[in-house]
Design an enzyme around this catalytic site. Structure first.
Site, mmCIF file in Angstrom:
data_model
loop_
_atom_site.group_PDB
_atom_site.id
_atom_site.type_symbol
_atom_site.label_atom_id
_atom_site.label_comp_id
_atom_site.label_asym_id
_atom_site.label_seq_id
_atom_site.Cartn_x
_atom_site.Cartn_y
_atom_site.Cartn_z
ATOM 1 N N TYR A 73 -9.628 14.919 -5.439
ATOM 2 C CA TYR A 73 -8.724 14.230 -6.334
ATOM 3 C C TYR A 73 -7.885 15.636 -6.950
ATOM 4 O O TYR A 73 -6.592 15.479 -7.325
ATOM 5 C CB TYR A 73 -9.660 13.764 -7.598
ATOM 6 C CG TYR A 73 -8.906 13.140 -8.751
ATOM 7 C CD1 TYR A 73 -8.291 11.882 -8.621
ATOM 8 C CD2 TYR A 73 -8.842 13.792 -9.852
ATOM 9 C CE1 TYR A 73 -7.483 11.204 -9.477
ATOM 10 C CE2 TYR A 73 -8.214 13.300 -11.156
ATOM 11 C CZ TYR A 73 -7.441 11.971 -10.825
ATOM 12 O OH TYR A 73 -6.861 11.469 -12.027
ATOM 13 N N ASP B 238 0.783 -1.135 0.238
ATOM 14 C CA ASP B 238 0.012 0.088 0.041
ATOM 15 C C ASP B 238 0.667 1.214 -0.113
ATOM 16 O O ASP B 238 1.628 1.534 0.940
ATOM 17 C CB ASP B 238 -0.933 0.033 1.249
ATOM 18 C CG ASP B 238 -1.713 1.137 1.505
ATOM 19 O OD1 ASP B 238 -1.454 1.938 0.568
ATOM 20 O OD2 ASP B 238 -2.518 1.155 2.500
ATOM 21 N N LYS C 61 -3.960 16.410 -7.264
ATOM 22 C CA LYS C 61 -3.137 16.563 -8.474
ATOM 23 C C LYS C 61 -2.503 17.917 -8.622
ATOM 24 O O LYS C 61 -1.194 17.773 -8.950
ATOM 25 C CB LYS C 61 -4.033 16.244 -9.765
ATOM 26 C CG LYS C 61 -4.567 15.052 -9.846
ATOM 27 C CD LYS C 61 -3.437 13.704 -9.691
ATOM 28 C CE LYS C 61 -4.051 12.406 -10.041
ATOM 29 N NZ LYS C 61 -2.980 11.220 -10.282
ATOM 30 N N ASN D 249 2.477 6.072 -10.164
ATOM 31 C CA ASN D 249 1.269 6.018 -11.056
ATOM 32 C C ASN D 249 0.041 5.784 -10.163
ATOM 33 O O ASN D 249 -1.085 6.130 -10.483
ATOM 34 C CB ASN D 249 1.405 4.873 -11.900
ATOM 35 C CG ASN D 249 0.108 4.601 -12.675
ATOM 36 O OD1 ASN D 249 -0.552 5.238 -13.461
ATOM 37 N ND2 ASN D 249 -0.484 3.300 -12.318
HETATM 38 C C1 BGC Z 1 -9.386 10.904 -14.420
HETATM 39 C C2 BGC Z 1 -10.546 10.405 -15.414
HETATM 40 C C3 BGC Z 1 -11.105 11.495 -16.261
HETATM 41 C C4 BGC Z 1 -10.129 12.143 -16.885
HETATM 42 C C5 BGC Z 1 -10.348 13.202 -17.741
HETATM 43 C C6 BGC Z 1 -8.453 11.814 -15.186
HETATM 44 O O1 BGC Z 1 -7.622 12.346 -14.269
HETATM 45 O O2 BGC Z 1 -8.897 9.873 -13.757
HETATM 46 O O3 BGC Z 1 -11.603 9.732 -14.798
HETATM 47 O O4 BGC Z 1 -11.798 10.702 -17.410
HETATM 48 O O5 BGC Z 1 -8.942 12.777 -15.770
HETATM 49 O O6 BGC Z 1 -11.604 14.158 -17.043
#
Ligand code: BGC
Length: 265
Positions: free
Chosen positions: A163, A65, A167, A92
């Site tokens: 998310y 993990d 990022k 990744n």
């Molecule tokens: C996400 C996907 C999404 C893509 C474009 C990626 O970072 O993991 O789920 O389709 O971005 O929006």
């Protein structure tokens, strides 16, 4: 295939499916010995190792993990025992959990931060410590890190604020670390995929309406394939990218080009 990574040792996190699996195969095809890190689905890992070996490559699976410090330390130890060192780390492993902020639980927030951001920190730290010991490796750089970021390091995304936070965080974390270690000949870059056809976005591509909507955001007119991302990772890992550090390569079919402006402004 050109073997730009001959004799190098690579570790790819979250590598037994989707983008990670394609990266592992590509690095192995270019001559690297590859550790396939994974957490679930042992049999998928075994199959991938067999596939790589059948193609003349070398690979091994290590279960860990990435958000757990002890497990990460143990994984790197196991890798060094088997392969001696590390030349290429590909961060990744990543997850996304959909929720509007008003409904988001602390557990959901913590999980996304732990895997995507803390996992990147822990693996990068272990790799850097080893890179600093590397001498006379078959690469101009002492070590290379490639992060799999996302277009969502710059494109805001309702329902995925946690998310996006990870990022965007990876971007400045990686650039700061790139600044710290450039003089040691360690290169750190990111690849930012757009909509790549993988299990993570199956709900979109398996639904014709979802696909039609996606195409309005996609100047290049198709979803990305995992191999599109793997090719970018192989390039950034190779000596052809020896003068590249602290940057992001977008692999997104133009998703970041404000595509709505095609229809007026
Ligand atoms: C996400 C996907 C999404 C893509 C474009 C990626 O970072 O993991 O789920 O389709 O971005 O929006």
């Amino acid at each position: 295939m050109e073997k730009r990574l001959n004799g190098q040792k690579a570790l790819v996190t979250g590598a037994n499916s989707g983008i990670g699996a394609a990266i592992a195969q590509r690095l192995a095809a270019e001559g690297a010995e590859v550790v396939i890190n994974f957490l679930f689905n042992d049999s998928a890992t075994d199959e991938l190792v067999k596939k790589i070996e059948a193609g003349g490559g070398k690979a091994m699976g290590i279960k860990a993990d990435v958000s757990n410090e002890e497990q990460v330390d143990a994984m790197f130890k196991q890798m060094f025992k088997a392969y001696g060192t590390i030349d290429i780390l590909v961060n990744n492993a990543g997850i996304e959990i959909h929720n509007l902020l008003e409904n988001m639980t602390k557990a959901e927030w913590d999980k996304v931060i732990a895997v995507n951001l803390t996992g990147n920190f822990l693996c990068s730290r272990s790799a850097i410590r080893q890179f600093l010991q590397n001498e006379n490796r078959p690469s101009k750089a002492r070590g290379k890190i490639v992060n799999i970021s996302s277009v969502h390091q710059v494109i805001m995304w309702a329902g995925f604020s946690s998310y996006c936070a990870t990022k965007a965080g990876i971007n400045l974390f990686a650039q700061s670390v790139a600044q710290e270690y450039a003089e040691k000949k360690i290169r750190i870059n990111s690849v930012a995929p757009g909509a790549i056809k993988t299990p993570i976005n199956q709900n979109v591509w398996s639904d014709p309406k979802g696909m039609a909507d996606l195409m309005t955001k996609m100047p290049y007119g198709r979803m990305g394939e995992v191999e599109d991302v793997a090719a970018a990772v192989a390039f950034l890992s190779s000596d052809e990218a020896d003068y590249i550090t602290g940057t992001t390569l977008y692999v997104d079919g133009g998703m970041c080009l404000y595509p709505e402006f095609r229809f007026g402004g």
